[in-house]
Write a protein that holds these residues in place. Structure first.
Motif, mmCIF file in Angstrom:
data_model
loop_
_atom_site.group_PDB
_atom_site.id
_atom_site.type_symbol
_atom_site.label_atom_id
_atom_site.label_comp_id
_atom_site.label_asym_id
_atom_site.label_seq_id
_atom_site.Cartn_x
_atom_site.Cartn_y
_atom_site.Cartn_z
ATOM 1 N N GLY A 147 0.867 -1.305 0.022
ATOM 2 C CA GLY A 147 0.165 -0.104 -0.207
ATOM 3 C C GLY A 147 0.843 1.392 -0.075
ATOM 4 O O GLY A 147 2.038 1.460 0.467
ATOM 5 N N LYS A 148 0.235 2.429 -0.251
ATOM 6 C CA LYS A 148 0.892 3.670 -0.493
ATOM 7 C C LYS A 148 0.470 4.492 0.913
ATOM 8 O O LYS A 148 -0.876 4.377 0.930
ATOM 9 N N VAL A 149 1.357 5.186 1.387
ATOM 10 C CA VAL A 149 1.121 5.775 2.800
ATOM 11 C C VAL A 149 0.258 7.024 2.212
ATOM 12 O O VAL A 149 0.769 7.922 1.299
ATOM 13 N N VAL A 163 9.183 0.445 4.906
ATOM 14 C CA VAL A 163 8.787 1.389 4.008
ATOM 15 C C VAL A 163 9.945 1.797 3.204
ATOM 16 O O VAL A 163 11.028 2.121 3.390
ATOM 17 N N ASP A 164 9.427 1.717 1.756
ATOM 18 C CA ASP A 164 10.574 2.321 0.722
ATOM 19 C C ASP A 164 10.330 3.941 0.674
ATOM 20 O O ASP A 164 9.318 4.104 0.238
ATOM 21 N N PRO A 174 14.722 -0.365 1.787
ATOM 22 C CA PRO A 174 13.333 0.046 2.879
ATOM 23 C C PRO A 174 13.879 0.076 4.271
ATOM 24 O O PRO A 174 14.856 -0.543 4.813
ATOM 25 N N VAL A 175 13.175 1.176 4.898
ATOM 26 C CA VAL A 175 13.542 1.549 6.191
ATOM 27 C C VAL A 175 12.586 0.612 7.172
ATOM 28 O O VAL A 175 11.117 0.564 6.962
ATOM 29 N N ALA A 176 13.120 0.106 8.286
ATOM 30 C CA ALA A 176 12.362 -0.691 9.368
ATOM 31 C C ALA A 176 11.670 0.547 10.114
ATOM 32 O O ALA A 176 12.358 1.492 10.488
ATOM 33 N N LEU A 200 6.064 4.076 0.069
ATOM 34 C CA LEU A 200 5.563 2.767 -0.212
ATOM 35 C C LEU A 200 5.758 1.658 0.782
ATOM 36 O O LEU A 200 7.048 1.392 1.182
ATOM 37 N N VAL A 201 4.753 1.006 1.364
ATOM 38 C CA VAL A 201 4.673 -0.181 2.498
ATOM 39 C C VAL A 201 5.434 -1.291 1.452
ATOM 40 O O VAL A 201 4.846 -1.991 0.767
ATOM 41 N N THR A 202 6.553 -1.787 1.968
ATOM 42 C CA THR A 202 7.125 -2.969 1.339
ATOM 43 C C THR A 202 6.801 -4.451 2.200
ATOM 44 O O THR A 202 6.712 -5.537 1.481
ATOM 45 N N SER A 203 6.538 -4.146 3.637
ATOM 46 C CA SER A 203 6.504 -5.471 4.090
ATOM 47 C C SER A 203 5.874 -5.108 5.685
ATOM 48 O O SER A 203 5.981 -3.931 6.107
ATOM 49 N N GLY A 204 4.958 -5.912 6.150
ATOM 50 C CA GLY A 204 4.436 -5.881 7.402
ATOM 51 C C GLY A 204 3.199 -5.218 7.438
ATOM 52 O O GLY A 204 2.609 -4.614 6.541
ATOM 53 N N ARG A 205 2.940 -4.598 8.746
ATOM 54 C CA ARG A 205 1.450 -3.745 8.913
ATOM 55 C C ARG A 205 1.655 -2.951 9.941
ATOM 56 O O ARG A 205 2.409 -3.123 10.819
#
Length: 898
Positions: A147-149, A163-164, A174-176, A200-205
């Motif tokens: 998803g996009k922030v 997040v990228d 991507p940043v944790a 852009l969210v690359t992984s997680g929630r």
């Protein structure tokens, strides 16, 4: 809500501040009230003058004023065809300028489009999807992978969230993210408890409170910077404007003097006015705007063949004036594909060749031999851990390998393939049956696999070295044997690799594992360390050579990136931007360093430094402005949203065609279709050639214009008959400009063009030596035309015949002089007659036109010409040849680069 402190507050404090609820969010009614109060979550549209003002602005230029006057004068003389041509040139230039300006403004619309998406919010305790435009401060926003922030969000919960942010901050990986409270001074790129609009969210929630929407977001701040950045005039347009102002004054003064002298001498007012008009028409270089446009257009075509697409035509010439190139690192100087450079195992170190996610390259041991996991068992398990404990996927499309997932995991897949372990084969032989996912707290990932050969199970792990060492109780030897762990040796190896700017991850394995013991609590101390993988986004193959070529050409290259200083310095050292002591000499500055600099020290520090790391969009913009204030012509490259303000401010903005955002492309003047820095160097070469050819045209055309004006002035001073008429002057100017002068636009680049320094921005369009040459040729034209006109009249020729001879003399001198102008410093004989075949075609065309003007009855009636004798042609050609010899002697005597 323009509050920049939310990252420094605890999550519950942010919730209270925005009067929201961390579990239930806002109520629907409150959301509606806030939407009415704060407005929709969109960026404001671009502002500017109306359509009519934007159209009129295209005519606001001294040279255009001169052309409009010329068009009016030729219309008054009933030369409607010539008048139409002049007005058509003016209109064409205005249309081109209007279209280019409209395209540039679409950068702001591109930014607005980045925030148009669907947002998941919690309102009244219920999760729902709403248009992002309806998001308001205080909303509880939910984000997940893919998803996009939709707004700037302060996290209250995060689970394995990455997040990228590369488009916004320049961070290459991507940043944790987590909800930890940060220091208020933490820069945007390091605010791990914040999510920013457009990323852009690359992984997680995760979930968080929207703290800023619309224009108040970080993206909105960049939007304001892009809108405020000034679109600078190019060096050529600045010089042409100054040249046009001087030319306008000279023409008006000479015309006024001509009219005054004629009246004083008792000539009729109408006749004197006609003479003054003839002088003005002769002095105006009607073909110059067309020559500029066509020469630039040819430059555009040449650059397109070298993979540089020009969006604003004057940018072609600006490249040739460039003194400083500020280049982004990721994707421009580097491949933008993380690549493992070194694999370290407890007994061996392996160098890795090849770059990017493709399978090209191999692993080599200390002796240089190709190494595989079949012989080096520790290497095998190190590569297996990297490929098996991995969620990334490499896909091939459009002739290249692309990554779906984390760049570091992509690098591990690629190096495993080079070592003989393809990802599909690993999956088939060792299917995954369990996972302990990576998290910012855990700092490692572990996976449980079934071994299809033995029926048993194995554990693979990768992550931060300190955390992997905590999971290990032993390390693996080259032959696969197990021996006691030596943490000191491992950490020393990590330190040495990190000092080279490499990102280091450790790998571990347990070849025979108990599936029941695969838990986070039971894992520590049970694994075997297999090695380290050190990776870097490698420099492009041609980057070092391109940087060296720029240095030879006198162009300074600076790296400006949002990435970390150590990574940036490592890449800079590899491509020759820095030597080993560069960091100690203050050649590497971070955004924090720039902030701490006092204003008086800032310009000197910017000049001295070669690498600027971890800089914000405002700092990039200020760097460009500081260089411009010191008289530099700045080219700026970039691909992200964070680069857009600086791209717009730079003298020439250069965006990446493959990996660049649409916002960056729309803000730029030029787009590289291959994203390669080496293409910039090629474009600079083309730009220098364009400016050379424009200068050659001006040096070629001005003597004729001056000569025509001076011939009229001399006639008035002497009280004599005009040797040439206004309509004949227009014929000379318009036909020779098209058939002869424009052929110089096709002139090939001269040898050594990239061995000379950039043009000094303060240097005038015409140097003193060139002015002397122009005056010399003008004087020869005036003297030769008067002598010939007088001679023809003295031998009994009619007035039309004498004027026809004078007209042909002007054209013949221009024709001979054209070959001399193919180079401003070298002899025409050294260039050869056929180096530019377009000139030969132009000479043939112009010759045919002159014969028609001289011998066709219709042309005789239209232009008041008459056939001339063969002896007159010999005199014409003799004077033209003499002029060419004088110019050649002038070049030989000076022996200097003009």
């Amino acid at each position: 809500m323009a509050d920049d402190t939310h990252h420094g507050l605890a999550a519950h404090e942010v919730v209270l501040l925005l009067q929201s609820d961390a579990d239930r969010g806002l109520g629907p009614g409150e959301a509606e009230r806030r939407l009415e109060r704060f407005g929709p979550n969109v960026l404001p549209p671009a502002t500017g003058g109306g359509l009519l003002w934007r159209v009129l602005r295209q005519f606001h230029h001294p040279l255009v004023y001169v052309l409009l006057v010329a068009g009016a004068i030729t219309a008054a003389l009933s030369a409607y065809v010539d008048s139409a041509v002049i007005f058509a040139v003016v209109l064409l230039n205005a249309v081109i300028g209007f279209v280019q300006e409209s395209k540039a403004e679409t950068a702001l619309e591109g930014l607005r489009a980045m925030v148009r998406t669907t947002a998941t919010v919690v309102r009244g305790g219920r999760e729902r999807n709403v248009p992002s435009s309806e998001l308001v401060p205080g909303d509880l926003v939910v984000v997940e992978a893919g998803g996009k922030v939709p707004a700037d969000v302060r996290l209250v919960r995060a689970s394995e969230l990455r997040v990228d942010e590369s488009a916004l901050t320049g961070e290459s990986v991507p940043v944790a993210k987590d909800e930890t409270v940060l220091d208020l001074r933490t820069p945007v790129a390091d605010r791990r408890n914040m999510l920013h609009s457009g990323t852009l969210v690359t992984s997680g929630r995760g979930a968080g409170i929207a703290v800023a929407t619309g224009a108040e977001t970080e993206l909105g701040r960049i939007h304001r910077l892009v809108g405020a950045a000034e679109r600078l005039a190019t060096p050529l347009t600045v010089k042409l404007a100054a040249f046009s102002r001087i030319l306008t004054v000279v023409i008006l003064v000479l015309a006024a003097v001509t009219f005054a002298i004629g009246v004083v001498r008792g000539r009729g007012v109408v006749e004197t006015f006609t003479s003054a008009v003839a002088l003005a028409v002769g002095a105006i270089p009607e073909g110059l705007p067309a020559a500029v446009t066509i020469t630039l257009a040819i430059g555009v075509a040449r650059m397109a063949r070298r993979r540089a697409v020009i969006r604003r035509m004057p940018a072609v010439e600006t490249l040739g004036s460039t003194t400083v190139i500020c280049s982004d690192k990721t994707g421009t100087l580097t491949e933008n594909q993380m690549t493992v450079q070194t694999v370290w195992t407890p007994d061996d170190v392996f160098d890795v060749t090849g770059s990017g996610y493709g399978g090209d390259g191999a692993l080599h041991d200390a002796a240089g031999a190709v190494a595989t996991g079949g012989v080096h068992r520790a290497l095998h398990w190190c590569l297996l851990a990297g490929a098996g404990c991995n969620d990334a996927v490499l896909v091939r499309g459009d002739g290249r390998w692309d990554l779906v997932g984390d760049p570091t995991e992509g690098a591990m897949l690629a190096v495993a393939g080079k070592g003989g372990l393809s990802a599909p084969a690993v999956t088939r032989r060792h299917p995954r049956v369990g996972t302990i996912p990576f998290s910012s707290e855990r700092q490692y990932m572990a996976t449980l696999h079934r071994d299809t050969d033995t029926g048993g199970h194995l554990v693979l792990a990768k992550g931060a070295t300190e955390r992997i060492l905590g999971l290990c109780g032993a390390q693996m030897a080259a032959d696969g044997g197990i021996r006691p762990l030596d943490p000191g040796a491992v950490l020393a190896a990590v330190e040495g690799l990190a000092a080279s700017g490499l990102r280091v991850l450790a790998t571990a394995a347990l070849p025979s594992a108990d599936p029941g013991a695969f838990t986070e609590r039971q894992l520590p101390g049970t694994l075997v360390l297999t090695g380290l993988q050190a990776m870097l986004d490698p420099p492009r193959a041609g980057a070092a050579a391109a940087v060296s070529a720029c240095r030879t050409a006198g162009i300074t290259v600076k790296m400006i990136t949002g990435d970390h200083a150590a990574t940036a310095a490592a890449v800079a050292a590899r491509i020759g931007l820095l030597d080993a002591s560069g960091a100690r000499e203050g050649q590497v500055l971070t955004g924090a360093d720039l902030t701490a600099l006092p204003d008086h020290a800032y310009p000197a520090a910017v000049d001295r430094a070669r690498v600027f790391a971890r800089v914000s969009p405002e700092q990039k913009l200020r760097l460009v402005q500081a260089l411009q204030e010191r008289g530099q012509v700045v080219a700026m490259t970039g691909d992200g949203v964070n680069d857009a303000p600086a791209l717009r401010q730079a003298n020439i903005g250069i965006a990446m065609g493959r990996g660049g955002t649409e916002v960056a492309k729309d803000a730029a003047d030029m787009v590289l279709t291959d994203d390669d820095f080496a293409t910039i160097e090629a474009a600079v070469e083309e730009g220098r050639g364009v400016f050379d050819n424009l200068t050659k045209f001006i040096v070629w055309t001005l003597p004729t214009n001056m000569g025509e004006g001076l011939v009229i002035l001399v006639a008035i001073l002497l009280g004599a008959t005009l040797p040439i008429l206004p309509t004949q002057i227009l014929w000379i100017n318009m036909t020779t400009a098209v058939a002869l002068g424009l052929m110089l636009a096709f002139e090939p680049k001269e040898a050594g063009i990239m061995s000379r320094p950039p043009r000094d921005p303060a240097r005038p369009l015409l140097t003193g030596a060139l002015v002397v040459r122009i005056l010399l040729v003008s004087a020869l034209l005036v003297a030769g035309s008067w002598w010939l006109f007088t001679w023809e009249r003295g031998t009994g020729a009619s007035l039309p015949e004498a004027r026809t001879a004078a007209v042909n003399l002007f054209v013949a001198v221009e024709l001979f002089y054209l070959f001399s102008c193919r180079s401003l410093t070298r002899s025409a004989w050294r260039l050869g007659l056929f180096g530019n075949r377009w000139i030969i075609a132009g000479v043939i065309t112009q010759t045919a036109g002159q014969l028609a003007l001289t011998y066709l009855p219709a042309m005789n009636r239209l232009f008041d010409t008459a056939p001339v004798s063969g002896e007159a042609w010999l005199r014409i050609l003799g004077i033209a040849a003499l002029t060419a010899l004088v110019v050649a002697a002038d070049k030989r005597l000076r022996h200097q680069r003009l």
